[in-house]
Design a protein around this motif. Sequence first.
Motif, PDB file in Angstrom:
ATOM      1  N   ASP A  50      15.936  77.292   5.141  1.00 27.09           N
ATOM      2  CA  ASP A  50      15.623  76.609   6.390  1.00 27.09           C
ATOM      3  C   ASP A  50      14.155  76.875   6.732  1.00 27.09           C
ATOM      4  N   GLU A  63      19.152  63.928   3.798  1.00 28.63           N
ATOM      5  CA  GLU A  63      19.972  64.965   4.424  1.00 28.63           C
ATOM      6  C   GLU A  63      21.467  64.721   4.255  1.00 28.63           C
ATOM      7  N   VAL A  66      23.978  67.487   3.965  1.00 28.49           N
ATOM      8  CA  VAL A  66      24.148  68.337   5.135  1.00 28.49           C
ATOM      9  C   VAL A  66      24.776  67.569   6.299  1.00 28.49           C
ATOM     10  N   THR A  67      24.251  66.372   6.571  1.00 23.94           N
ATOM     11  CA  THR A  67      24.682  65.620   7.748  1.00 23.94           C
ATOM     12  C   THR A  67      25.619  64.467   7.424  1.00 23.94           C
ATOM     13  N   LEU A  82      16.552  71.740   6.753  1.00 19.74           N
ATOM     14  CA  LEU A  82      17.671  72.601   6.387  1.00 19.74           C
ATOM     15  C   LEU A  82      17.734  72.752   4.875  1.00 19.74           C
ATOM     16  N   THR A  85      18.726  70.131   1.500  1.00 19.94           N
ATOM     17  CA  THR A  85      18.320  68.731   1.591  1.00 19.94           C
ATOM     18  C   THR A  85      17.313  68.436   0.486  1.00 19.94           C
ATOM     19  N   PHE A 104      21.101  77.777   6.223  1.00 18.87           N
ATOM     20  CA  PHE A 104      22.284  76.927   6.343  1.00 18.87           C
ATOM     21  C   PHE A 104      23.076  76.941   5.044  1.00 18.87           C
ATOM     22  N   GLN A 105      22.390  76.751   3.937  1.00 10.59           N
ATOM     23  CA  GLN A 105      23.036  76.711   2.623  1.00 10.59           C
ATOM     24  C   GLN A 105      23.721  78.042   2.307  1.00 10.59           C
TER      25      GLN A 105
END
Length: 141
Positions: A50, A63, A66-67, A82, A85, A104-105
Amino acid sequence: LGKSLVGTSSHATLLSTGGGPRSSGTPIRIEELRPKDVVLLKSGSTVPTDGRILKADTFTVNESSVTGEALPVDKSVGERLLSGTVVVAGVAEMECSASAAESFQGKLQAAVEDARSSRSEMEELVNRFAEIYTPIVVLLS
């Protein structure tokens, strides 16, 4: 982080450590990145941890991992990125805001590993029942 969930590479290009003097780019293992390190992101690379964008002209990331957003997103200086990505277009310098394990990962991977290693109460009950029931059925047959 061992093997990543989204197949990120194991190395990044380090430009400076902890806000120190700049270099032309040194390969570094993602696990060794720390907050305040500055890394170079190029088209096709995966964001290693991040962070926030320090320097970029035109910069676009995918993304979706993630999203779930199907379309790439344009990013500008100061915006957050993040880990996990993928850089679709452009070149940027990013200041890391977390280590790989705290990104995040990393947190997502830790949650998945934790879920895989723990058993629910129902699983435990079924296993205890099977330990008794299965031998009895085999003996009676």
